[in-house]
Design a protein around this motif. Sequence first.
Motif, mmCIF file in Angstrom:
data_model
loop_
_atom_site.group_PDB
_atom_site.id
_atom_site.type_symbol
_atom_site.label_atom_id
_atom_site.label_comp_id
_atom_site.label_asym_id
_atom_site.label_seq_id
_atom_site.Cartn_x
_atom_site.Cartn_y
_atom_site.Cartn_z
ATOM 1 N N SER A 1 40.414 27.674 27.526
ATOM 2 C CA SER A 1 39.027 27.283 27.289
ATOM 3 C C SER A 1 38.241 27.038 28.566
ATOM 4 O O SER A 1 38.728 26.379 29.486
ATOM 5 C CB SER A 1 38.991 25.991 26.462
ATOM 6 N N ASP A 2 37.021 27.534 28.578
ATOM 7 C CA ASP A 2 36.060 27.115 29.578
ATOM 8 C C ASP A 2 35.889 25.600 29.395
ATOM 9 O O ASP A 2 35.956 25.111 28.259
ATOM 10 C CB ASP A 2 34.730 27.843 29.335
ATOM 11 N N GLY B 1 34.682 30.859 25.644
ATOM 12 C CA GLY B 1 33.472 30.140 26.026
ATOM 13 C C GLY B 1 32.898 30.653 27.333
ATOM 14 O O GLY B 1 31.815 30.248 27.735
ATOM 15 N N ALA B 2 33.618 31.544 27.997
ATOM 16 C CA ALA B 2 33.131 32.176 29.233
ATOM 17 C C ALA B 2 33.220 33.691 29.034
ATOM 18 O O ALA B 2 32.317 34.296 28.485
ATOM 19 C CB ALA B 2 33.924 31.697 30.448
ATOM 20 N N GLU B 3 34.355 34.290 29.407
ATOM 21 C CA GLU B 3 34.512 35.753 29.275
ATOM 22 C C GLU B 3 34.763 36.209 27.847
ATOM 23 O O GLU B 3 34.537 37.373 27.518
ATOM 24 C CB GLU B 3 35.674 36.252 30.154
ATOM 25 N N SER C 1 33.490 23.723 29.091
ATOM 26 C CA SER C 1 32.440 23.311 28.152
ATOM 27 C C SER C 1 32.729 23.722 26.703
ATOM 28 O O SER C 1 32.002 23.318 25.802
ATOM 29 C CB SER C 1 31.095 23.904 28.579
ATOM 30 N N PHE C 2 33.795 24.481 26.474
ATOM 31 C CA PHE C 2 34.088 24.977 25.122
ATOM 32 C C PHE C 2 34.842 23.925 24.317
ATOM 33 O O PHE C 2 35.877 23.416 24.762
ATOM 34 C CB PHE C 2 34.912 26.270 25.181
ATOM 35 N N LYS D 1 38.790 33.249 29.596
ATOM 36 C CA LYS D 1 38.582 31.951 28.967
ATOM 37 C C LYS D 1 37.603 32.054 27.804
ATOM 38 O O LYS D 1 36.577 32.719 27.898
ATOM 39 C CB LYS D 1 38.028 30.938 29.975
ATOM 40 N N ASP E 1 46.628 35.555 31.439
ATOM 41 C CA ASP E 1 45.206 35.279 31.208
ATOM 42 C C ASP E 1 44.797 35.561 29.764
ATOM 43 O O ASP E 1 43.646 35.884 29.469
ATOM 44 C CB ASP E 1 44.318 36.066 32.186
#
Length: 153
Positions: A99-100, A54-56, A102-103, A52, A140
């Motif tokens: 997207s995470d 904003g995360a990975e 929060s992104f 994602k 993914d």
Amino acid sequence: MSIEDRLRELGLRIPAVAAPVAAYVPAVVSGSHVFTAGQLPFVDGALPVTGKVGAEVDAETATAQARQAALNGLAAVQSVAGSLDRVAKVVKVTVFVASDPSFTGQPGVANGASQLVGDVFGEAGVHARSAVGVAVLPLDAPVEVELIVELTD
């Protein structure tokens, strides 16, 4: 200048068309338009990064992945049009960003695809666009890009 010459000037190479990961074709022609299937950012048959945004995956990496997915989209267009010199206009670019929650930087990520088609086609590459945040994409992947282009003759 031909599109092939322009690609060479930009240091780009149209890759082989990515093999579909399910029951569909990479692109279809309908009337004077080509509609691509969603293109993942495969490089030599593999996804360079997953996860994602904003995360990975950071936004800069995702932007580069959107650029690669758009390049793969051009390969799909070329496969049914015969030549990218037949592209009269890039009509629409749709970029999906895994997207995470929060992104919120999907438009910036989508710029990777938009700038690529602009660089390649110049004025003919100015297009409408959607940048959509989604929960997950196939395999993914962090991004997926669809193109609609209008052909000459």
